[in-house]
Design a protein around this motif. Sequence first.
Motif, PDB file in Angstrom:
ATOM      1  N   HIS A 122      -4.042  -3.860   6.845  1.00 17.87           N
ATOM      2  CA  HIS A 122      -2.828  -3.520   6.750  1.00 17.87           C
ATOM      3  C   HIS A 122      -2.333  -3.977   5.313  1.00 17.87           C
ATOM      4  O   HIS A 122      -0.817  -3.914   5.272  1.00 17.87           O
ATOM      5  CB  HIS A 122      -1.942  -3.508   7.780  1.00 17.87           C
ATOM      6  CG  HIS A 122      -2.799  -3.074   9.135  1.00 17.87           C
ATOM      7  ND1 HIS A 122      -2.864  -1.563   9.379  1.00 17.87           N
ATOM      8  CD2 HIS A 122      -2.969  -3.763  10.212  1.00 17.87           C
ATOM      9  CE1 HIS A 122      -3.585  -1.394  10.380  1.00 17.87           C
ATOM     10  NE2 HIS A 122      -3.383  -2.573  11.116  1.00 17.87           N
ATOM     11  N   ASP A 123      -3.009  -4.284   4.440  1.00 12.56           N
ATOM     12  CA  ASP A 123      -2.575  -4.616   3.100  1.00 12.56           C
ATOM     13  C   ASP A 123      -3.005  -3.707   2.105  1.00 12.56           C
ATOM     14  O   ASP A 123      -3.799  -3.681   1.416  1.00 12.56           O
ATOM     15  CB  ASP A 123      -3.376  -5.960   2.678  1.00 12.56           C
ATOM     16  CG  ASP A 123      -2.882  -6.516   1.433  1.00 12.56           C
ATOM     17  OD1 ASP A 123      -2.206  -5.887   0.693  1.00 12.56           O
ATOM     18  OD2 ASP A 123      -3.364  -7.854   0.869  1.00 12.56           O
ATOM     19  N   TYR A 124      -1.925  -2.786   1.975  1.00 13.20           N
ATOM     20  CA  TYR A 124      -2.444  -1.374   1.613  1.00 13.20           C
ATOM     21  C   TYR A 124      -2.312  -1.677  -0.084  1.00 13.20           C
ATOM     22  O   TYR A 124      -2.997  -1.111  -0.964  1.00 13.20           O
ATOM     23  CB  TYR A 124      -1.345  -0.347   1.808  1.00 13.20           C
ATOM     24  CG  TYR A 124      -1.693   0.283   3.180  1.00 13.20           C
ATOM     25  CD1 TYR A 124      -2.758   0.053   3.811  1.00 13.20           C
ATOM     26  CD2 TYR A 124      -0.888   1.051   3.759  1.00 13.20           C
ATOM     27  CE1 TYR A 124      -3.352   0.516   4.880  1.00 13.20           C
ATOM     28  CE2 TYR A 124      -0.934   1.490   5.027  1.00 13.20           C
ATOM     29  CZ  TYR A 124      -2.283   1.325   5.803  1.00 13.20           C
ATOM     30  OH  TYR A 124      -2.662   1.648   6.976  1.00 13.20           O
ATOM     31  N   PRO A 125      -1.277  -2.483  -0.604  1.00 11.63           N
ATOM     32  CA  PRO A 125      -1.226  -2.824  -2.168  1.00 11.63           C
ATOM     33  C   PRO A 125      -2.796  -3.501  -2.528  1.00 11.63           C
ATOM     34  O   PRO A 125      -3.210  -3.114  -3.496  1.00 11.63           O
ATOM     35  CB  PRO A 125      -0.346  -3.797  -2.260  1.00 11.63           C
ATOM     36  CG  PRO A 125       0.747  -3.576  -1.295  1.00 11.63           C
ATOM     37  CD  PRO A 125      -0.033  -2.943   0.061  1.00 11.63           C
ATOM     38  N   GLY A 126      -3.291  -4.406  -1.686  1.00  9.19           N
ATOM     39  CA  GLY A 126      -4.444  -4.920  -2.014  1.00  9.19           C
ATOM     40  C   GLY A 126      -5.509  -3.954  -2.175  1.00  9.19           C
ATOM     41  O   GLY A 126      -6.490  -3.900  -2.853  1.00  9.19           O
ATOM     42  N   ALA A 127      -5.538  -3.036  -0.954  1.00 12.18           N
ATOM     43  CA  ALA A 127      -6.623  -1.892  -0.983  1.00 12.18           C
ATOM     44  C   ALA A 127      -6.701  -1.178  -2.055  1.00 12.18           C
ATOM     45  O   ALA A 127      -7.699  -0.663  -2.746  1.00 12.18           O
ATOM     46  CB  ALA A 127      -6.460  -1.286   0.469  1.00 12.18           C
ATOM     47  N   GLU A 128      -5.372  -0.773  -2.429  1.00  8.34           N
ATOM     48  CA  GLU A 128      -5.215   0.239  -3.680  1.00  8.34           C
ATOM     49  C   GLU A 128      -5.743  -0.594  -4.706  1.00  8.34           C
ATOM     50  O   GLU A 128      -6.509   0.149  -5.775  1.00  8.34           O
ATOM     51  CB  GLU A 128      -3.835   0.495  -3.735  1.00  8.34           C
ATOM     52  CG  GLU A 128      -3.242   1.151  -5.112  1.00  8.34           C
ATOM     53  CD  GLU A 128      -1.720   1.480  -5.258  1.00  8.34           C
ATOM     54  OE1 GLU A 128      -1.415   2.400  -6.026  1.00  8.34           O
ATOM     55  OE2 GLU A 128      -0.926   0.645  -4.860  1.00  8.34           O
ATOM     56  N   GLU A 129      -5.668  -1.711  -5.152  1.00 11.51           N
ATOM     57  CA  GLU A 129      -6.086  -2.398  -6.397  1.00 11.51           C
ATOM     58  C   GLU A 129      -7.448  -2.433  -6.493  1.00 11.51           C
ATOM     59  O   GLU A 129      -8.067  -2.031  -7.250  1.00 11.51           O
ATOM     60  CB  GLU A 129      -5.422  -3.873  -6.347  1.00 11.51           C
ATOM     61  CG  GLU A 129      -6.019  -4.673  -7.346  1.00 11.51           C
ATOM     62  CD  GLU A 129      -5.455  -6.209  -7.387  1.00 11.51           C
ATOM     63  OE1 GLU A 129      -6.091  -6.765  -8.292  1.00 11.51           O
ATOM     64  OE2 GLU A 129      -4.724  -6.270  -6.516  1.00 11.51           O
TER      65      GLU A 129
END
Length: 259
Positions: A122-129
């Motif tokens: 649920h770390d969407y900023p990390g996934a986006e990167e």
Amino acid sequence: AEPDPARRALLLGAAFLQRDELPLAQRHFEQAVALAPSDAEALAYLAHVLDRTGRTVAAGELLAEALDRDPDLALAYFFLGVHDHRLGYLGDAQAALWEALLRDPDNAALRVEMAETFVDLHDYPGAEEWYRGAVEAAPGDVEFLLLLAHFYVDHLYRVEEGGVPAAEAAVALAPGDARAHDLLGWAYHLAGRHAEGEGSLTQALVLDPGLVSAHYHLGSLYATTGRPELARRHLQRAADLDTGEYFRRRAQTILGDLQ
């Protein structure tokens, strides 16, 4: 044309794996391992197929053997990351994928797998990167743009700021790809731009009249914007076409609400 029988079996296995023909892939990888028992690549591929078919213990043992034979094989670390991810060991999965990336830093598929571990955390900023990193690593491949756009719209995360531009870029790169128009139409709809969404979804169905997701998305748009007859037509079509459960269940739920 490959003269080496073991290598030929490995290449055939990889071809069947790419097409999700897992029993045929397994048969050829087993043949490759029998012909070249010390080939770490063949061991890694066979492990991955076993993993895909639920034989996780045997897969883990083969991956350990592959890395013992070749500690620098990026493919084995990649499959180990997928293996650990499947088992829910996200920290171990990220560590294995990082080892793979150290050895193959420009591999977009590795970045996607890493992104998916961040999604599960649920770390969407990390996934986006990481998804964006995959697009940067393969700028001419529409598949990675589609994965990036899916990430935004599927998780309702930064749809206007990220999802719409990613889908627009996919359409620009592959204007004849119905999936890109479908994603763009859905992103527009989720962002409240319903007229633009209807146009893109309609174009998706012009390009591929049997695209289940486009029928579902267009039906959902019509239901949301107060056009129940059109909604029923496309939602029913999605339910009829879907060979799985995902869109059929959702379409039937909305159809029930329209009664």
